[in-house]
Design an enzyme around this catalytic site. Structure first.
Site, PDB file in Angstrom:
ATOM      1  N   ILE A  77      -0.266  13.276   7.999  1.00 50.69           N
ATOM      2  CA  ILE A  77      -0.149  14.483   8.847  1.00 50.69           C
ATOM      3  C   ILE A  77       1.331  14.751   9.155  1.00 50.69           C
ATOM      4  O   ILE A  77       2.002  13.879   9.701  1.00 50.69           O
ATOM      5  CB  ILE A  77      -0.877  14.282  10.201  1.00 50.69           C
ATOM      6  CG1 ILE A  77      -2.330  13.859   9.979  1.00 50.69           C
ATOM      7  CG2 ILE A  77      -0.785  15.530  11.064  1.00 50.69           C
ATOM      8  CD1 ILE A  77      -3.046  13.460  11.270  1.00 50.69           C
ATOM      9  N   LYS A  91       2.971   4.083  17.776  1.00 52.72           N
ATOM     10  CA  LYS A  91       2.985   5.500  17.397  1.00 52.72           C
ATOM     11  C   LYS A  91       3.188   6.387  18.623  1.00 52.72           C
ATOM     12  O   LYS A  91       3.897   7.395  18.560  1.00 52.72           O
ATOM     13  CB  LYS A  91       1.694   5.841  16.651  1.00 52.72           C
ATOM     14  CG  LYS A  91       1.655   5.151  15.280  1.00 52.72           C
ATOM     15  CD  LYS A  91       0.272   5.143  14.677  1.00 52.72           C
ATOM     16  CE  LYS A  91       0.282   4.526  13.283  1.00 52.72           C
ATOM     17  NZ  LYS A  91      -1.063   4.223  12.771  1.00 52.72           N
ATOM     18  N   GLY A 102      -3.869   4.922   4.446  1.00 53.16           N
ATOM     19  CA  GLY A 102      -4.175   4.899   3.019  1.00 53.16           C
ATOM     20  C   GLY A 102      -2.928   5.175   2.195  1.00 53.16           C
ATOM     21  O   GLY A 102      -1.982   5.810   2.660  1.00 53.16           O
ATOM     22  N   GLY A 112      -7.537  -0.581   2.614  1.00 56.07           N
ATOM     23  CA  GLY A 112      -6.077  -0.500   2.777  1.00 56.07           C
ATOM     24  C   GLY A 112      -5.646   0.238   4.030  1.00 56.07           C
ATOM     25  O   GLY A 112      -4.503   0.660   4.138  1.00 56.07           O
ATOM     26  N   ASP A 116      -0.695  -0.969  17.310  1.00 52.94           N
ATOM     27  CA  ASP A 116      -0.248   0.047  16.350  1.00 52.94           C
ATOM     28  C   ASP A 116      -0.249   1.436  17.006  1.00 52.94           C
ATOM     29  O   ASP A 116       0.697   2.216  16.836  1.00 52.94           O
ATOM     30  CB  ASP A 116      -1.193   0.013  15.137  1.00 52.94           C
ATOM     31  CG  ASP A 116      -0.817   1.030  14.084  1.00 52.94           C
ATOM     32  OD1 ASP A 116       0.191   0.836  13.399  1.00 52.94           O
ATOM     33  OD2 ASP A 116      -1.535   2.054  13.967  1.00 52.94           O
ATOM     34  N   THR A 164       0.823  -1.224   0.000  1.00 52.75           N
ATOM     35  CA  THR A 164       0.000   0.000   0.000  1.00 52.75           C
ATOM     36  C   THR A 164       0.852   1.266   0.000  1.00 52.75           C
ATOM     37  O   THR A 164       0.721   2.116  -0.887  1.00 52.75           O
ATOM     38  CB  THR A 164      -0.917  -0.002   1.257  1.00 52.75           C
ATOM     39  OG1 THR A 164      -1.698  -1.193   1.233  1.00 52.75           O
ATOM     40  CG2 THR A 164      -1.834   1.200   1.263  1.00 52.75           C
ATOM     41  N   VAL A 165       1.759   1.390   0.967  1.00 54.10           N
ATOM     42  CA  VAL A 165       2.499   2.657   1.088  1.00 54.10           C
ATOM     43  C   VAL A 165       3.632   2.755   0.055  1.00 54.10           C
ATOM     44  O   VAL A 165       3.833   3.817  -0.544  1.00 54.10           O
ATOM     45  CB  VAL A 165       3.049   2.848   2.517  1.00 54.10           C
ATOM     46  CG1 VAL A 165       3.715   4.203   2.638  1.00 54.10           C
ATOM     47  CG2 VAL A 165       1.941   2.711   3.549  1.00 54.10           C
ATOM     48  N   GLU A 223       8.423  10.318   9.038  1.00 52.08           N
ATOM     49  CA  GLU A 223       7.218  11.140   9.209  1.00 52.08           C
ATOM     50  C   GLU A 223       5.942  10.314   9.048  1.00 52.08           C
ATOM     51  O   GLU A 223       4.972  10.480   9.798  1.00 52.08           O
ATOM     52  CB  GLU A 223       7.224  12.295   8.190  1.00 52.08           C
ATOM     53  CG  GLU A 223       6.006  13.175   8.211  1.00 52.08           C
ATOM     54  CD  GLU A 223       5.808  13.859   9.565  1.00 52.08           C
ATOM     55  OE1 GLU A 223       6.516  14.804   9.845  1.00 52.08           O
ATOM     56  OE2 GLU A 223       4.909  13.428  10.331  1.00 52.08           O
TER      57      GLU A 223
END
Ligand code: HSE
Length: 322
Positions: A137, A206, A303, A188, A202, A13-14, A130
């Protein structure tokens, strides 16, 4: 035009979103704006159909990560494999070899924060992550740069898009937990194993990263008290509504004197609080600094394109200094 060579590990995805933005969607705009042209020279990806779908020359594909971490034709390594041990080892090797690394991999950054930042310092390479917190963000860069004149006293936020999506759909549209999770996976947002999302793992990763940057204290994610959303029922959500609020999965830390307290847990947020308006896959990070006061960053936390946007920002920031 200046050329910077990049390698991408993992075109999921990323990784795919990053390539899409950098080499297709905004290629011309980025070249005009920065005077830098990016060339993808190597890819570590077993699923060759992903290369084909993105129009990447299969000749770029390698199976041995050393062919990236030791390559002369790679300036910046983008690690978007997921997992912890293998990607951390590859990132450490690349950094020790003087190659700058960009990653959205919060699990690896949180588990090995000290090791990876030390590797970067020892070689002078840059290590940027980031996209690891809050998807698109740009909160981490702001915390480390624009807000670096502050002493932080608190950081809290909604930092997991999947759980926020599930809680929103349950609360606002009456969906079942299972249907909302399936939809978040299809979009996703969720991790390969969504247990990491719904159990708060998760979010703890973070929070570990946010605390390291805001307070200079590295707390391993396993040492963060956490509770996920699997125990939140429709009745809890209705009860919160009746009381004039919402249940949100909040990752928060407070510094009072020398004491740092932190947790991840479902929390009642009154409707008048700005975090109550953060819905679906959106994230928000709320920081309090002794000079700036209270500040909230808001945007899409998951996403391909939002997260890819943060990865691309890091790539460009590094490329400008090369
Ligand atoms: N699974 C994560 C989330 C992806 O839902 O927020 C972005 O880190």
């Amino acid at each position: 035009m200046k050329n910077v060579n990049i390698a991408i590990l993992g075109l999921g995805t990323v990784g795919g979103g990053t390539y899409e933005i950098l080499s297709k969607m905004n290629r011309g705009l980025i070249e005009n704006r920065t005077g830098i042209q990016f060339t993808l020279t190597k890819v570590l990806e077993r699923d060759l159909s992903r290369l084909e779908a993105l129009g990447i020359d299969p000749a770029c594909a390698v199976t041995d990560p050393d062919l990236i971490t030791e390559a002369d034709d790679v300036d910046i390594v983008i690690e978007s494999l997921g997992g912890i041990d293998f990607p951390s080892a590859v990132m450490e090797k690349a950094l020790l070899n003087g190659k700058s690394v960009v990653t959205p991999n919060k699990a690896a950054v949180a588990a090995n924060f000290d090791k990876l930042t030390k590797a970067a310092k020892s070689s002078g390479a840059q290590f940027r992550f980031e996209a690891s917190v809050g998807g698109g963000i740009p909160a981490l860069t702001a915390i480390q740069e624009a807000l670096s004149g502050n002493k932080f006293t608190e950081v809290m936020g909604i930092v997991n898009g999947t759980t926020n999506y599930i809680l929103t759909k349950m609360g606002e549209e009456g969906w079942s937990y299972e249907d909302a999770l399936k939809d978040a996976q299809a979009r996703g947002f969720a991790e390969a194993d969504p247990t990491a999302d719904v159990e708060g793992i998760d979010a703890a990763n973070k929070l570990s990263i946010l605390m390291a940057l805001c307070f200079g204290e590295y707390i391993h994610p396993d040492d963060i008290t956490r509770e996920g959303i699997t125990g939140v029922t429709m009745a809890d959500i209705e009860e919160a509504k009746a009381k004039g609020g919402k249940i949100k999965l909040i990752a928060g830390a407070k510094k009072r004197g020398a004491i740092l307290s932190y947790s991840v847990k479902p929390t009642f947020i009154p409707n008048e609080h700005p975090l109550a308006g953060v819905s679906n896959e959106f994230n928000a990070i709320y920081v309090t600094g002794n000079a700036v006061g209270e500040l909230m960053f808001y945007g899409k936390g998951a996403g391909a394109l939002p997260t890819g946007s943060a990865v691309v920002g890091d790539i460009i920031a590094i490329a400008k200094t090369l």
